[in-house]
Design an enzyme around this catalytic site. Structure first.
Site: not given
Length: 233
Positions: A131, A135
């Site tokens: 990600h 995040k």
């Protein structure tokens, strides 16, 4: 349909664009600086906030008979309380670790593959998720959902970040710039590897799924999942 956005970051703004394009009205945009708003003006609320306020947002909706869709991860220690509150108030609630329509098909594929691999002890399963660097939680909620899908359909008993015991599924969480989300399930033996993979090209799929879920939940009572929304198996 009148929608309240609980959380107005990147996802909230993308949900706003898609909702408006589908003919809906945004009646509240709530972030950390918002002081006063009336949740009762909304037909449905969509929560993409932060872990520390998600349960508070969900409770507010359920206590005021407003159906709520939540895509915030990192608050699930209070999930059972949210279910209890929903049932107590005859409310409507959907939580999903990922609202992408494609990812929810991937969840089903993951469970099906786990059943097929259950008795092939020569294969070891692992999960990798990648990600964007912003995040906050690791592993991702999507990776945890994938792990739970394998656990429920195999001999594995738990998951663990990085190194894992033989009865656990190892999850590797990587953070790289500008990656919306990539998840890979690998079954590896000495002779070959079987991979299934989902790659998000942007965040629009997550936002669209949340809006589709909010359209679906109107007029319903109970605790649901994206499996219900999409009528998957």
């Amino acid at each position: 349909m009148k929608i309240a956005l609980l959380g107005y970051g990147k996802m909230g703004k993308m949900i706003e664009q898609i909702a408006i394009s589908r003919g809906h009205e945004i009646v509240a945009k709530v972030d950390e600086s918002t002081q006063d708003f009336d949740i009762k003006t909304a037909d449905v609320a969509i929560d993409f906030s932060i872990p520390s306020v998600a349960f508070k947002n969900i409770s507010l909706c359920l206590e005021n008979n407003v159906p709520v869709i939540s895509g915030t991860t990192g608050w699930l220690n209070n999930y059972d309380k949210a279910v209890e509150l929903c049932n107590k108030n005859n409310g409507a609630f959907i939580y999903a670790s990922n609202f992408s329509l494609g990812v929810n098909v991937f969840f089903q594929l993951n469970e099906y593959l786990a059943k097929m691999m259950k008795n092939l002890s020569q294969y070891e399963v692992a999960i990798e998720e990648i990600h964007h660097t912003q995040k906050l939680d690791a592993p991702s909620g999507t990776a945890i959902t994938l792990a739970e899908g394998i656990i429920n359909n195999s001999n594995k008993e738990a998951w663990k970040l990085e190194e894992a015991a033989s009865n656990e599924i190892p999850i590797t969480a990587l953070r790289e710039p500008e990656v919306p989300g990539t998840h890979t399930i690998s079954y590896k033996s000495e002779v070959d590897t079987i991979d299934i993979k989902h790659t998000a090209h942007n965040r629009e799929g997550f936002a669209l799924g949340a809006v589709v879920a909010s359209e679906w939940i109107i007029g319903k009572t109970g605790v649901f999942s994206m499996k219900d929304v999409l009528n998957l198996g």
